[in-house]
Design a protein around this motif. Structure first.
Motif, PDB file in Angstrom:
ATOM      1  N   ALA A  33      39.645 -13.099  34.651  1.00  0.00           N
ATOM      2  CA  ALA A  33      38.209 -13.125  34.907  1.00  0.00           C
ATOM      3  C   ALA A  33      37.880 -12.003  35.887  1.00  0.00           C
ATOM      4  N   MET A  34      36.666 -11.518  35.790  1.00  0.00           N
ATOM      5  CA  MET A  34      36.210 -10.419  36.642  1.00  0.00           C
ATOM      6  C   MET A  34      34.914 -10.814  37.338  1.00  0.00           C
ATOM      7  N   ALA A  35      34.601 -10.099  38.391  1.00  0.00           N
ATOM      8  CA  ALA A  35      33.384 -10.396  39.132  1.00  0.00           C
ATOM      9  C   ALA A  35      32.792  -9.126  39.709  1.00  0.00           C
ATOM     10  N   TRP A  36      31.514  -9.206  39.989  1.00  0.00           N
ATOM     11  CA  TRP A  36      30.817  -8.195  40.773  1.00  0.00           C
ATOM     12  C   TRP A  36      30.352  -8.847  42.065  1.00  0.00           C
ATOM     13  N   PHE A  37      30.619  -8.164  43.166  1.00  0.00           N
ATOM     14  CA  PHE A  37      30.138  -8.538  44.487  1.00  0.00           C
ATOM     15  C   PHE A  37      29.257  -7.404  44.992  1.00  0.00           C
ATOM     16  N   ARG A  38      28.492  -7.693  46.032  1.00  0.00           N
ATOM     17  CA  ARG A  38      27.762  -6.632  46.712  1.00  0.00           C
ATOM     18  C   ARG A  38      27.723  -6.925  48.204  1.00  0.00           C
ATOM     19  N   GLN A  39      27.585  -5.860  48.970  1.00  0.00           N
ATOM     20  CA  GLN A  39      27.497  -5.988  50.420  1.00  0.00           C
ATOM     21  C   GLN A  39      26.445  -5.044  50.946  1.00  0.00           C
ATOM     22  N   ALA A  40      25.416  -5.626  51.525  1.00  0.00           N
ATOM     23  CA  ALA A  40      24.360  -4.847  52.151  1.00  0.00           C
ATOM     24  C   ALA A  40      24.720  -4.607  53.614  1.00  0.00           C
ATOM     25  N   PRO A  41      24.156  -3.566  54.228  1.00  0.00           N
ATOM     26  CA  PRO A  41      24.464  -3.276  55.634  1.00  0.00           C
ATOM     27  C   PRO A  41      24.188  -4.474  56.522  1.00  0.00           C
ATOM     28  N   GLY A  42      25.168  -4.829  57.342  1.00  0.00           N
ATOM     29  CA  GLY A  42      24.996  -5.919  58.278  1.00  0.00           C
ATOM     30  C   GLY A  42      25.084  -7.304  57.678  1.00  0.00           C
ATOM     31  N   GLU A  46      28.615 -10.639  49.009  1.00  0.00           N
ATOM     32  CA  GLU A  46      27.967 -11.677  48.208  1.00  0.00           C
ATOM     33  C   GLU A  46      28.472 -11.623  46.767  1.00  0.00           C
ATOM     34  N   LEU A  47      28.912 -12.759  46.255  1.00  0.00           N
ATOM     35  CA  LEU A  47      29.273 -12.855  44.839  1.00  0.00           C
ATOM     36  C   LEU A  47      28.003 -12.918  44.012  1.00  0.00           C
ATOM     37  N   ILE A  48      27.856 -12.007  43.049  1.00  0.00           N
ATOM     38  CA  ILE A  48      26.617 -12.011  42.287  1.00  0.00           C
ATOM     39  C   ILE A  48      26.818 -12.343  40.807  1.00  0.00           C
ATOM     40  N   ALA A  49      27.991 -12.077  40.240  1.00  0.00           N
ATOM     41  CA  ALA A  49      28.208 -12.379  38.825  1.00  0.00           C
ATOM     42  C   ALA A  49      29.693 -12.451  38.521  1.00  0.00           C
ATOM     43  N   THR A  50      30.039 -13.365  37.624  1.00  0.00           N
ATOM     44  CA  THR A  50      31.423 -13.464  37.161  1.00  0.00           C
ATOM     45  C   THR A  50      31.438 -13.599  35.645  1.00  0.00           C
ATOM     46  N   ILE A  51      32.580 -13.238  35.058  1.00  0.00           N
ATOM     47  CA  ILE A  51      32.742 -13.360  33.621  1.00  0.00           C
ATOM     48  C   ILE A  51      34.173 -13.778  33.335  1.00  0.00           C
ATOM     49  N   SER A  52      34.350 -14.685  32.399  1.00  0.00           N
ATOM     50  CA  SER A  52      35.682 -15.167  32.070  1.00  0.00           C
ATOM     51  C   SER A  52      36.468 -14.092  31.327  1.00  0.00           C
ATOM     52  N   SER A  53      37.748 -14.337  31.147  1.00  0.00           N
ATOM     53  CA  SER A  53      38.620 -13.306  30.602  1.00  0.00           C
ATOM     54  C   SER A  53      38.221 -12.869  29.197  1.00  0.00           C
TER      55      SER A  53
END
Length: 128
Positions: A33-42, A46-53
């Motif tokens: 499975a894969m995911a996209w995270f994001r991090q804003a300054p300060g 944050e986990l924003i989306a995941t997808i199974s294999s």
């Protein structure tokens, strides 16, 4: 060793769209499975989306639901994030990541600790 390389970030006006890509190597991509995270300054990552294999299951954080779409192409070891109707609060560094355990999927239960390998990130800046 696992390597993840993100691309596709940039500067876009509010309401615009971007498509992020992440190419993986050093693993049997179709098993994870894969995911996209994001991090804003300060702010925390944050986990924003995941997808199974196999791509049959997806999860989205409320902050991006109905605006972002995660997809994958196992033939080319890639995961994508189509982002539309972008808002200034989407400004962040975006990271892709592989889940720690193969052939597993956590969806909304996942946290950063469930992911073992990370890309270097790609900057997304949304101007108002």
């Amino acid at each position: 060793q696992v390597q993840l390389v993100e691309s596709g970030g940039g500067l876009v006006q509010a309401g615009g769209s971007l498509r992020l890509s992440c190419v993986a190597s050093g693993l049997t991509f179709s098993s994870y499975a894969m995911a996209w995270f994001r991090q804003a300054p300060g702010k925390e990552r944050e986990l924003i989306a995941t997808i199974s294999s196999a791509g049959s299951m997806t999860y989205y954080a409320d902050s991006v639901k109905e605006r972002f779409t995660i997809s994958r192409n196992n033939a080319v070891n890639s995961v994508f994030l189509q982002m539309s109707n972008l808002k200034p609060e989407d400004t962040a560094v975006y990271f892709c990541a592989t889940r720690r355990a193969p052939r597993s999927y956590g969806g909304s239960r996942d946290t950063e600790n469930d992911y073992a390998s990370w890309g270097q990130g790609t900057q997304v800046t949304v101007s108002s």
